[in-house]
Structures are given as structure tokens and as C-alpha cells.
Write an enzyme that holds these catalytic residues in place. Structure first.
Site, PDB file in Angstrom:
ATOM      1  N   GLY A  21       0.808  -1.223   0.000  1.00  0.00           N
ATOM      2  CA  GLY A  21       0.000   0.000   0.000  1.00  0.00           C
ATOM      3  C   GLY A  21       0.839   1.270   0.000  1.00  0.00           C
ATOM      4  O   GLY A  21       0.358   2.330  -0.413  1.00  0.00           O
ATOM      5  N   GLU A  48       1.706   1.832  -3.518  1.00  0.00           N
ATOM      6  CA  GLU A  48       0.452   2.253  -4.160  1.00  0.00           C
ATOM      7  C   GLU A  48       0.125   3.709  -3.839  1.00  0.00           C
ATOM      8  O   GLU A  48      -0.357   4.455  -4.700  1.00  0.00           O
ATOM      9  CB  GLU A  48      -0.685   1.316  -3.712  1.00  0.00           C
ATOM     10  CG  GLU A  48      -0.496  -0.093  -4.274  1.00  0.00           C
ATOM     11  CD  GLU A  48      -1.428  -1.115  -3.653  1.00  0.00           C
ATOM     12  OE1 GLU A  48      -1.409  -1.266  -2.412  1.00  0.00           O
ATOM     13  OE2 GLU A  48      -2.176  -1.768  -4.394  1.00  0.00           O
TER      14      GLU A  48
END
Ligand code: CAA
Length: 257
Positions: free
Chosen positions: A108, A111
Site C-alpha cells: 500500500g 500504491e
């Protein structure tokens, strides 16, 4: 905010993920704070550019594995939907967002960096999408944004091997736009933010929208979209000011109108 720090100085908004003991892992509370902060940023005319970074040795070491381990599939889905909401908001906000990647940008975290417009990495930064080693896949948009940034083959390589790559390798494959010495990272990010902030805000917002939206269209539709967004910028007061300043050989004074 409890899990992030947010401050504005000289037109630049600084968002710092602030859970250093968990290497800034993104749990639901951090995601909620990020969503609220970017909603605030969107509405704040004084903010001309944003820098996202992490407190301590990590940028963000991923979604919170301890929290995810307690969730069933439907709850996990809800968490990923929230992650997508945050990343999509960062991508859509009408201001330039720069990731100053100070350390680990994993799962994440990678991301989050990819949802930003520009990535500047410390020489110490490390990137990976390690999800398959946890029995999952990237869930905050990584399968899509990574392939769009570095190409399908390299995205599959990174996601399937879960290999951790250096800042230099991230630069080589186009995952980051600049690499800086660790002690110069923030100065470099501020320099880029100030350069962008000195340009016409409507032009910057329009360029961001044209690139992001056009990227997902076929070329014909994207060309039409560019013409429409161009026209919006062309009709602005700042276009009149920018061109007059050039012809009068002086610096422009943009008013975001
Ligand atoms: N979630 C929750 N806690 C995390 C975390 C994460 N993603 N990453 C690190 N932490 C915690 C550790 O559990 C540890 O906590 P304790 O001190 O309570 O034990 C603390 O942060 C410090 O971490 P380490 O002791 O592991 O530090 P290290 O320097 O030895 O290792 C690391 C650093 C290589 C980054 C290692 O922490 C690591 O591999 N972290 C997990 C990375 C990962 O797999 N991320 C992907 C998550 S899945 C995801 O993100 C899904 C998605 O697409 C949305």
C-alpha cells in the site's frame, strides 16, 4: 489528525504519515485521516502543491497486516474500497501531489506513492509489492497503476516475485522521477513543489486532469478531451496575465482565476 501530520507552509501542504512504530502501515484510521486531509486540501485555495512523506525510517510499509489478519473477505473488501477511495482522491485532487519517498514504500505504500503525481525517492528508499507472499494481491490500485507506470511486464515481475528494489532500480524502470541523497530529499521535493506552484494553478490542474483522464481513453477521445480542457485554461484570466507578462518581459502574477 491522530495518525498523520498535516501543515501548510508557504502554499505547500505537508502530509506526513505518522505511525513510525508500525513503519507507517495504513490501517483504517490512517486511511480515514488521509481522506479527510485531502478533502481539506481540495477545498483550500491557499494550498498550491502537496508533499506526502513518512515519519521515521519508512515511507509506508504497506496496509496494516495485523489489522488485515483479523478481517474476513467482505471486511477486507471494505478496507480495499476505502484504500481505493483515498488513492483516487489523491489522484483527482486539482493540485500537484509529490511523494517524497524517504524509506520503505511497500504494498500500500508503493500504491500511495503511485497515486501521487510525481515521486522523488531517497537513495535509501526501497520499493516492492510483497502481497503475494501474504496470500493476497495489491488492493489499493497497485495491479493497475504499476502496470500503467512501468509497463505490464515489469509490473508482473514485481508483483509476482514480490522482490524489493532499490531507488536506483525504481528510477531505471520509471517508477520514480528523481532520486536524491537522504538529507536532500525534502529540499528537492520542496524545490519541485515550488516550481510547480509558481505556474498558473488552473493550467496545472487542467494538465493533471488531461493527462490522468486521457490516459484511460482511446487516442481520439483523449484528443477531444485535451481540446476541451485546453479551452478551459485558455479562457482563464491567468492565460491573459501569463501571455501579457511574457510580452512585457516581466514575471507573471497568477490569481487562480
Ligand atoms: N503492517 C503492520 N505492521 C507492520 C507492517 C505492516 N505492513 N510493516 C511493518 N510493521 C511493524 C512490524 O510488525 C513491527 O512491529 P513490532 O515492533 O510491534 O514487532 C514494526 O512495524 C517494525 O517492523 P520490523 O521489525 O519488521 O522492521 P524491519 O526493519 O526488521 O523490517 C520491513 C522492515 C522489511 C519493511 C518489514 O517490516 C516488512 O516486511 N513489513 C511488511 C511489508 C509488507 O508485506 N507490506 C505489504 C502489506 S499488504 C498490502 O499493502 C496490501 C495492499 O495492497 C493494500
Amino acid at each position: 489528525y491522530e495518525n498523520i501530520k498535516y501543515e501548510v507552509s508557504e502554499g505547500i501542504g505537508y502530509v506526513t504519515i505518522n505511525r513510525p512504530k508500525a513503519l507507517n502501515a495504513l490501517n483504517m484510521d490512517v486511511l480515514t485521516d488521509l481522506y479527510a486531509a485531502f478533502t481539506e486540501i481540495e477545498a483550500d485555495e491557499t494550498v498550491k502543491a502537496v508533499i506526502v512523506t513518512g515519519e521515521g525510517k519508512a515511507f509506508v510499509a504497506g496496509a496494516d497486516i495485523a489489522q488485515m489478519s483479523q478481517l474476513n473477505a467482505l471486511e477486507g473488501r471494505e478496507m480495499m474500497i476505502m484504500g481505493h477511495k483515498v488513492m483516487n482522491l489523491i489522484e483527482a485532487v486539482e493540485k500537484p501531489v509529490i511523494a517524497a519517498v524517504n524509506g520503505f514504500a511497500l504494498g500500500g505504500g508503493c500504491e500511495l506513492a503511485m497515486a501521487c503525481d510525481i515521486r522523488i525517492a531517497s537513495e535509501k528508499a526501497k520499493f516492492a509489492q510483497p502481497e503475494v507472499g501474504l496470500g493476497i494481491i495489491p488492493g489499493f490500485g497497485g495491479t493497475q497503476r504499476l502496470a500503467r507506470l512501468v509497463g505490464k511486464g515489469m509490473a508482473k515481475y514485481m508483483i509476482m516475485t514480490a522482490e524489493m528494489i532499490s531507488a536506483a532500480e525504481a528510477y531505471r524502470i520509471g517508477l520514480v522521477e528523481k532520486v536524491a541523497a537522504p538529507e536532500e530529499l525534502m529540499d528537492e521535493a520542496v524545490k519541485v513543489a515550488k516550481t510547480i506552484a509558481s505556474k498558473a494553478p488552473i493550467a496545472i490542474a487542467t494538465a493533471k486532469s488531461a493527462i490522468n483522464n486521457g490516459f484511460d481513453m482511446d487516442m481520439k477521445s483523449a484528443s477531444k478531451f485535451e481540446i476541451e480542457t485546453f479551452t478551459a485554461a485558455f479562457g482563464s484570466e491567468d492565460k491573459t496575465e501569463g501571455m501579457a507578462a511574457f510580452l512585457e518581459k516581466r514575471a507573471p502574477e497568477f490569481k487562480n482565476k
